[in-house]
Design a protein around this motif. Structure first.
Motif: not given
Length: 162
Positions: A44-61, A79-86
């Motif tokens: 139920g989280m906003p799409y933009q919040k999840v997108y931003d969180d995962l972008f940051k997490a992908n970058q950090e990883f 960018s989570p638009r091109s997938g997010t690693h497991r």
């Protein structure tokens, strides 16, 4: 955009067309963002919040992990638009309090399919081959029917922990 469609297939899942708020957040076109959509739908989280969180997490990883995988990733893949690693997905969902239940093990073959009678009730974030989707009480929530007529193998699923 949401509507229900009865799937005339062996999956016996209803399909609820659900983009998780992607269009409302202003995103257009095709994208490999099933991870963002699924998490937004299930939590139920906003799409933009999840997108931003995962972008940051992908970058950090990519920048902090010393693994061969992280070193092989390019900056454009943050960018989570091109997938997010497991690895990133697992860490994020665990942080949100979700619990992983595997349904397939090495050498065992497929035991659970994307079918109503083979999945428990409740809200599930389901992992399939190269795709993540959501099943809520036997209703598939996605932008298309990814069940492959009830033959798609489920690797495991996430449920909200207590």
């Amino acid at each position: 955009m949401m509507f229900f469609k009865r799937l005339f297939s062996r999956s016996n899942l209803e399909l609820k067309i659900n983009d998780g708020g992607r269009a409302a957040a202003g995103f257009k076109g095709q994208a490999g963002d099933c991870v963002v959509r699924s998490i937004a739908i299930a939590t139920g989280m906003p799409y933009q919040k999840v997108y931003d969180d995962l972008f940051k997490a992908n970058q950090e990883f990519r920048n902090t992990s010393r693994t061969k995988l992280a070193r092989s990733l390019k900056q454009r893949n943050d960018s989570p638009r091109s997938g997010t690693h497991r690895v990133v997905l697992n860490k994020y969902l665990e942080k949100l309090g979700w619990k992983w239940t595997p349904t397939m093990f090495v050498g065992q073959g497929c035991k659970v399919h994307l079918k109503k009678e083979e999945l428990p009730m409740g809200t599930l974030i389901v992992s399939c081959s190269k795709h993540l989707t959501v099943v809520i009480d036997g209703v598939l929530n996605d932008i298309f029917d990814c069940s492959r007529n009830g033959t798609r193998c489920v690797y495991g699923y996430w449920t909200k922990g207590n």
